[in-house]
Design a protein around this motif. Structure first.
Motif, PDB file in Angstrom:
ATOM      1  N   TRP A  57      -4.886  -0.832  10.169  1.00  0.00           N
ATOM      2  CA  TRP A  57      -5.503  -0.629   8.867  1.00  0.00           C
ATOM      3  C   TRP A  57      -5.795  -1.971   8.208  1.00  0.00           C
ATOM      4  O   TRP A  57      -4.924  -2.845   8.138  1.00  0.00           O
ATOM      5  CB  TRP A  57      -4.584   0.211   7.969  1.00  0.00           C
ATOM      6  CG  TRP A  57      -4.250   1.527   8.594  1.00  0.00           C
ATOM      7  CD1 TRP A  57      -5.027   2.649   8.627  1.00  0.00           C
ATOM      8  CD2 TRP A  57      -3.039   1.871   9.287  1.00  0.00           C
ATOM      9  NE1 TRP A  57      -4.385   3.659   9.310  1.00  0.00           N
ATOM     10  CE2 TRP A  57      -3.167   3.222   9.721  1.00  0.00           C
ATOM     11  CE3 TRP A  57      -1.875   1.179   9.581  1.00  0.00           C
ATOM     12  CZ2 TRP A  57      -2.165   3.869  10.423  1.00  0.00           C
ATOM     13  CZ3 TRP A  57      -0.879   1.822  10.302  1.00  0.00           C
ATOM     14  CH2 TRP A  57      -1.015   3.147  10.707  1.00  0.00           C
ATOM     15  N   ARG A  59       0.839  -1.208   0.000  1.00  0.00           N
ATOM     16  CA  ARG A  59       0.000   0.000   0.000  1.00  0.00           C
ATOM     17  C   ARG A  59       0.872   1.255   0.000  1.00  0.00           C
ATOM     18  O   ARG A  59       0.600   2.220  -0.732  1.00  0.00           O
ATOM     19  CB  ARG A  59      -0.923  -0.051   1.226  1.00  0.00           C
ATOM     20  CG  ARG A  59      -1.753   1.203   1.512  1.00  0.00           C
ATOM     21  CD  ARG A  59      -2.730   1.598   0.401  1.00  0.00           C
ATOM     22  NE  ARG A  59      -3.611   0.587  -0.058  1.00  0.00           N
ATOM     23  CZ  ARG A  59      -4.765   0.187   0.533  1.00  0.00           C
ATOM     24  NH1 ARG A  59      -5.119   0.720   1.687  1.00  0.00           N
ATOM     25  NH2 ARG A  59      -5.534  -0.731  -0.037  1.00  0.00           N
ATOM     26  N   THR A  75      -7.287   9.145   3.211  1.00  0.00           N
ATOM     27  CA  THR A  75      -8.148   9.986   4.048  1.00  0.00           C
ATOM     28  C   THR A  75      -7.913   9.692   5.525  1.00  0.00           C
ATOM     29  O   THR A  75      -7.829  10.599   6.358  1.00  0.00           O
ATOM     30  CB  THR A  75      -9.626   9.753   3.693  1.00  0.00           C
ATOM     31  OG1 THR A  75      -9.834  10.097   2.319  1.00  0.00           O
ATOM     32  CG2 THR A  75     -10.540  10.589   4.581  1.00  0.00           C
ATOM     33  N   GLU A  76      -7.779   8.412   5.853  1.00  0.00           N
ATOM     34  CA  GLU A  76      -7.523   8.023   7.233  1.00  0.00           C
ATOM     35  C   GLU A  76      -6.157   8.536   7.697  1.00  0.00           C
ATOM     36  O   GLU A  76      -6.012   9.003   8.831  1.00  0.00           O
ATOM     37  CB  GLU A  76      -7.600   6.501   7.367  1.00  0.00           C
ATOM     38  CG  GLU A  76      -7.669   6.016   8.793  1.00  0.00           C
ATOM     39  CD  GLU A  76      -7.931   4.522   8.901  1.00  0.00           C
ATOM     40  OE1 GLU A  76      -7.782   3.987  10.015  1.00  0.00           O
ATOM     41  OE2 GLU A  76      -8.273   3.895   7.879  1.00  0.00           O
ATOM     42  N   ASP A  82      -7.729   5.272  -1.637  1.00  0.00           N
ATOM     43  CA  ASP A  82      -8.212   6.625  -1.376  1.00  0.00           C
ATOM     44  C   ASP A  82      -8.721   6.750   0.056  1.00  0.00           C
ATOM     45  O   ASP A  82      -8.443   7.741   0.746  1.00  0.00           O
ATOM     46  CB  ASP A  82      -9.314   6.966  -2.370  1.00  0.00           C
ATOM     47  CG  ASP A  82      -9.643   8.449  -2.372  1.00  0.00           C
ATOM     48  OD1 ASP A  82      -8.718   9.260  -2.574  1.00  0.00           O
ATOM     49  OD2 ASP A  82     -10.821   8.789  -2.143  1.00  0.00           O
ATOM     50  N   ALA A  83      -9.442   5.736   0.538  1.00  0.00           N
ATOM     51  CA  ALA A  83      -9.934   5.756   1.913  1.00  0.00           C
ATOM     52  C   ALA A  83      -8.774   5.707   2.901  1.00  0.00           C
ATOM     53  O   ALA A  83      -8.815   6.348   3.961  1.00  0.00           O
ATOM     54  CB  ALA A  83     -10.884   4.582   2.143  1.00  0.00           C
ATOM     55  N   PHE A  84      -7.739   4.958   2.547  1.00  0.00           N
ATOM     56  CA  PHE A  84      -6.558   4.868   3.404  1.00  0.00           C
ATOM     57  C   PHE A  84      -5.890   6.232   3.523  1.00  0.00           C
ATOM     58  O   PHE A  84      -5.475   6.633   4.617  1.00  0.00           O
ATOM     59  CB  PHE A  84      -5.592   3.837   2.812  1.00  0.00           C
ATOM     60  CG  PHE A  84      -4.352   3.601   3.614  1.00  0.00           C
ATOM     61  CD1 PHE A  84      -4.341   2.699   4.658  1.00  0.00           C
ATOM     62  CD2 PHE A  84      -3.162   4.254   3.317  1.00  0.00           C
ATOM     63  CE1 PHE A  84      -3.190   2.453   5.406  1.00  0.00           C
ATOM     64  CE2 PHE A  84      -2.010   4.027   4.038  1.00  0.00           C
ATOM     65  CZ  PHE A  84      -2.025   3.127   5.090  1.00  0.00           C
ATOM     66  N   GLN A 134      -7.739   4.285  -6.422  1.00  0.00           N
ATOM     67  CA  GLN A 134      -8.927   3.448  -6.305  1.00  0.00           C
ATOM     68  C   GLN A 134      -9.493   3.558  -4.884  1.00  0.00           C
ATOM     69  O   GLN A 134      -8.819   4.031  -3.962  1.00  0.00           O
ATOM     70  CB  GLN A 134      -8.574   2.014  -6.648  1.00  0.00           C
ATOM     71  CG  GLN A 134      -8.081   1.836  -8.087  1.00  0.00           C
ATOM     72  CD  GLN A 134      -9.096   2.322  -9.112  1.00  0.00           C
ATOM     73  OE1 GLN A 134     -10.223   1.806  -9.164  1.00  0.00           O
ATOM     74  NE2 GLN A 134      -8.725   3.311  -9.919  1.00  0.00           N
ATOM     75  N   PRO A 135     -10.750   3.146  -4.681  1.00  0.00           N
ATOM     76  CA  PRO A 135     -11.431   3.411  -3.397  1.00  0.00           C
ATOM     77  C   PRO A 135     -10.676   2.970  -2.153  1.00  0.00           C
ATOM     78  O   PRO A 135     -10.627   3.708  -1.163  1.00  0.00           O
ATOM     79  CB  PRO A 135     -12.756   2.661  -3.554  1.00  0.00           C
ATOM     80  CG  PRO A 135     -13.018   2.689  -5.027  1.00  0.00           C
ATOM     81  CD  PRO A 135     -11.662   2.547  -5.670  1.00  0.00           C
ATOM     82  N   GLY A 136     -10.083   1.768  -2.176  1.00  0.00           N
ATOM     83  CA  GLY A 136      -9.389   1.293  -0.979  1.00  0.00           C
ATOM     84  C   GLY A 136      -8.227   2.183  -0.607  1.00  0.00           C
ATOM     85  O   GLY A 136      -8.059   2.561   0.558  1.00  0.00           O
ATOM     86  N   ASP A 159      -6.286  12.143   8.565  1.00  0.00           N
ATOM     87  CA  ASP A 159      -6.911  12.388   9.870  1.00  0.00           C
ATOM     88  C   ASP A 159      -5.927  12.135  11.010  1.00  0.00           C
ATOM     89  O   ASP A 159      -6.062  12.720  12.087  1.00  0.00           O
ATOM     90  CB  ASP A 159      -8.136  11.489  10.045  1.00  0.00           C
ATOM     91  CG  ASP A 159      -9.283  11.873   9.123  1.00  0.00           C
ATOM     92  OD1 ASP A 159      -9.303  13.037   8.668  1.00  0.00           O
ATOM     93  OD2 ASP A 159     -10.148  11.021   8.866  1.00  0.00           O
ATOM     94  N   ASP A 172      -4.958  -0.595  -6.176  1.00  0.00           N
ATOM     95  CA  ASP A 172      -4.822   0.746  -5.608  1.00  0.00           C
ATOM     96  C   ASP A 172      -4.714   1.827  -6.669  1.00  0.00           C
ATOM     97  O   ASP A 172      -5.220   2.940  -6.499  1.00  0.00           O
ATOM     98  CB  ASP A 172      -3.579   0.815  -4.715  1.00  0.00           C
ATOM     99  CG  ASP A 172      -3.792   0.150  -3.368  1.00  0.00           C
ATOM    100  OD1 ASP A 172      -4.953  -0.166  -3.034  1.00  0.00           O
ATOM    101  OD2 ASP A 172      -2.784  -0.070  -2.660  1.00  0.00           O
TER     102      ASP A 172
END
Length: 524
Positions: free
Chosen positions: A520, A237, A489-490, A485-487, A481-483, A493, A276
Motif C-alpha cells: 500500500w 493509517r 476500499t482496497e 477512504d481508498a485504502f 479523506q480520499p487517501g 477487496d 486521513d
C-alpha cells in the motif's frame, strides 16, 4: 502466484544500477539490490580502479621485503605474535575461512543474504582493504547472478566483525561450501561454474578483508530501517481507521495543538492523521473530550519512531560507507594502519534503539485492538466485532482469538527489546575482550519487526471489520479523506467481512506479505 520464498508477490524487474566505487551509497541502494530491483556494477573510472590496484600492489611490495603485516604474515587475533613465513602467506586466508566454518542456527533468507553481500562489497570498494579487483568482481558476480552463500545466522559477537557468518561468503567465492541458485542448494563450485565463474584464489589479507567487518549487521540494518520506516506510516493509517471505527475524536490531532510540542516526527504523524480524518475543528464527536491514550497519544508513540529514523539512517549509512576491516591499507601514503573499525557498536546501538521503538508501536496497535473488540469501550459495536446476528450470534466469536494472538506477538516483541549491546562477552583468549553484539541486536530487531508486522496485519483485519460494522449503525461511520477512504476500499477487496467464524491464518499471512512488500502506498 507464489514465488520460492512463499510470497505471492513477484520479483520486480531490475531497473537501473547501483555503482560500487568512491561515491556514497544509501540504504535504498542496498535494499534495491536485496530485492533484485537493481543490478550491481563496479565503477570503471581511473580514480577508483587505480586506488584498488595501488592498495593490492603495496601489499605485494611489503611481502617482497618480508614486511610484518597482521593477518598476512602473522596469525589472527591472539595469535598475532605467531610469525607466518611469506611462503605460507597465500595459504593463510584459506585457513581463516575454514576454521570459522562453525556457524549454526537458521540460514539467512535470500533478501538478507543479498543485503549482506552488498554491504561487504560497499566496504571493500572504499579502497582501504588492499584487495584485488578480482575479488570485487567475484563479489559483484555473486550479486549479479544471484549466487547466494548459505550463511547460518548464529556465531557473531560483532567484533572482530562478523567473522563466522562472513566466512561462508569467503568460502563460496573460493568454490567451497554451499550456495543457493534459484532457491536450490548447490555445491559452491557447481554454482559458480553454472555462470562461467571459476573459484577465486584469495591473495594475502583478502580472507581477512572479506570476513573482518560489519557487513552482516549493516546489511540487515538497512533492511530493518526500511521496514521500520514503512511500519511508521502503516501504523499511522491504522490508527486513523481505529479512530473512525471506534467513533473517536479527531480533534486530538489538531495542528495548533501539535505546534505547541515541536517534535517534527510527532508533528508529521499528527499531520498524516489529519490528512486521513480531516481537520474536524468543530465536527462530530467533540462531545467526547478525550479518547484513551492508544488513540489520543498515537502521534506521541509513533512520532518517537518517526523522529529517530533520520538519525538512525545516518548512523547506518555511515557504517555502510566505511572501511571496517583491520588492518586498513593506505594506498597513497603506503601505510598499514592497525585499528578496530570492525567494531559494530554504532549498528548495535541503532538496532537496540530501533527494536525498542518498533515494539512500542506493536504495543500501541495491540491496545487499539483491545479497545475495538471490547463492547465496553468500542462505543456501540458488537463484542469481538462479530458480524453474526440473530440466533447464530451465540455460536460465533468474531475476533476473540485474533486479539489473543496479537497480544502474544506483542508480548514476544516487548520481551525481545532487551539490549544486546550491553551483553559483551570476552572471547578469543581475551583478545576480543569487549565486543559489540551488533549482529545479535540486528537479528533481534528483525524479529521484533516481524512480530509487529503480524500485529499490524491483525489490526488491518480489525479496522476493516470495525468500519464495516460502524457503517451499519444508525449514524454510520465518520467520513474519511480520499487517501484513507481508498485504502479502506482496497482492504474490503482483500479481507472478507466476517459473518461466520473463519480461520484467519491465510489472510494474516497474505497481509504480512503485503506489508513486507509495501503493498500500500501511504502518505505520498
Amino acid at each position: 502466484m507464489t514465488n520460492k520464498s512463499g510470497s505471492t508477490f513477484q520479483d520486480a524487474p531490475r531497473t537501473g544500477t547501483v555503482t560500487f566505487g568512491e561515491d556514497r551509497l544509501a540504504i535504498a541502494d542496498i535494499t534495491r539490490l536485496a530485492r533484485r530491483e537493481a543490478r550491481p556494477v563496479l565503477a570503471d573510472d581511473d580514480a577508483f580502479t587505480g586506488r584498488i590496484a595501488r592498495g593490492a600492489a603495496f601489499l605485494d611490495k611489503l611481502l617482497d621485503v618480508d614486511g610484518v603485516i597482521y593477518g598476512v604474515t602473522t596469525g589472527y587475533g591472539d595469535s598475532c605474535t605467531v610469525a607466518v613465513p611469506v611462503s605460507l602467506a597465500y595459504e593463510l586466508p584459506h585457513h581463516l575461512y575454514t576454521y570459522h566454518g562453525c556457524g549454526y542456527g537458521e540460514v539467512f533468507g535470500d533478501t538478507e543474504t543479498r543485503a549482506i553481500l552488498a554491504a561487504r562489497l560497499t566496504s571493500l570498494s572504499q579502497g582501504y582493504s588492499g584487495v584485488s579487483a578480482g575479488l570485487l568482481e567475484q563479489l559483484t558476480a555473486l550479486l549479479e547472478h544471484d549466487i547466494l552463500p548459505r550463511i547460518p545466522q548464529e556465531g557473531s559477537v560483532g567484533a572482530s566483525g562478523d567473522l563466522t557468518p562472513l566466512s561462508y561468503v569467503a568460502a563460496v567465492l573460493c568454490g567451497e561450501r554451499e550456495a543457493r541458485v534459484d532457491g536450490q542448494p548447490l555445491p559452491a563450485a557447481e554454482a559458480l561454474a553454472r555462470f562461467g565463474l571459476v573459484p577465486l584464489k584469495l591473495r594475502p589479507k583478502e580472507g581477512l578483508a572479506i570476513m573482518n567487518g560489519t557487513a552482516v549487521m549493516t546489511g540487515l540494518a538497512c533492511l530493518a530501517w526500511e521496514r521500520a520506516e514503512y511500519l511508521a506510516r502503516l501504523a499511522t493509517r491504522i490508527t486513523a481507521l481505529a479512530v473512525a471505527a471506534s467513533d473517536g475524536n479527531p480533534q486530538h490531532f489538531d495542528e495548533t495543538l501539535f505546534a505547541a510540542k515541536p517534535h517534527p516526527g510527532q508533528q508529521g504523524v499528527a499531520g498524516w492523521l489529519r490528512a486521513d480524518l480531516g481537520d474536524n475543528k468543530a465536527g462530530r464527536n467533540d462531545h467526547r473530550l478525550q479518547d484513551r491514550y492508544s488513540l489520543r497519544c498515537a502521534p506521541h508513540v509513533i512520532g518517537v519512531l518517526a523522529d529517530a529514523l533520520p538519525f538512525l539512517k545516518n548512523v547506518i549509512e555511515n557504517e555502510l560507507n566505511s572501511a571496517n576491516d583491520n588492518p586498513l591499507v593506505d594506498p597513497d601514503g603506503e601505510r598499514v594502519l592497525h585499528g578496530g573499525h570492525f567494531y559494530g557498536g554504532h549498528i548495535a546501538f541503532a538496532m537496540d534503539s530501533l527494536k525498542n521503538l518498533v515494539a512500542n508501536v506493536a504495543d500501541l496497535l495491540d491496545r487499539q485492538m483491545a479497545l475495538l473488540v471490547d463492547a465496553r469501550y468500542n462505543h456501540g459495536l458488537p463484542a469481538n466485532l462479530s458480524g453474526a446476528t440473530g440466533p447464530r450470534a451465540s455460536i460465533n466469536h468474531g475476533l476473540k482469538a485474533l486479539q489473543i494472538s496479537a497480544s502474544a506477538w506483542t508480548a514476544e516483541a516487548l520481551k525481545n527489546t532487551m539490549p544486546a549491546s550491553v551483553f559483551s562477552r570476552s572471547t578469543e583468549c581475551h583478545n576480543q575482550d569487549k565486543v559489540s553484539m551488533g549482529t545479535i541486536a540486528t537479528r533481534d530487531c528483525l524479529r521484533v519487526l516481524q512480530l509487529t508486522e503480524q500485529v499490524a496485519a491483525a489490526m488491518l483485519v480489525t479496522v476493516r471489520q470495525g468500519l464495516a460494522l460502524r457503517q451499519a449503525t444508525l449514524e454510520g461511520a465518520m467520513p474519511l479523506q480520499p487517501g484513507a477512504d481508498a485504502f479502506v476500499t482496497e482492504l474490503a477487496d482483500d479481507i472478507a467481512f466476517i459473518n461466520e467464524d473463519v480461520a484467519l491464518e491465510p489472510t494474516l499471512r497474505r497481509l504480512v506479505d503485503g506489508i513486507q512488500h509495501q503493498q500500500w502506498k501511504l502518505y505520498e
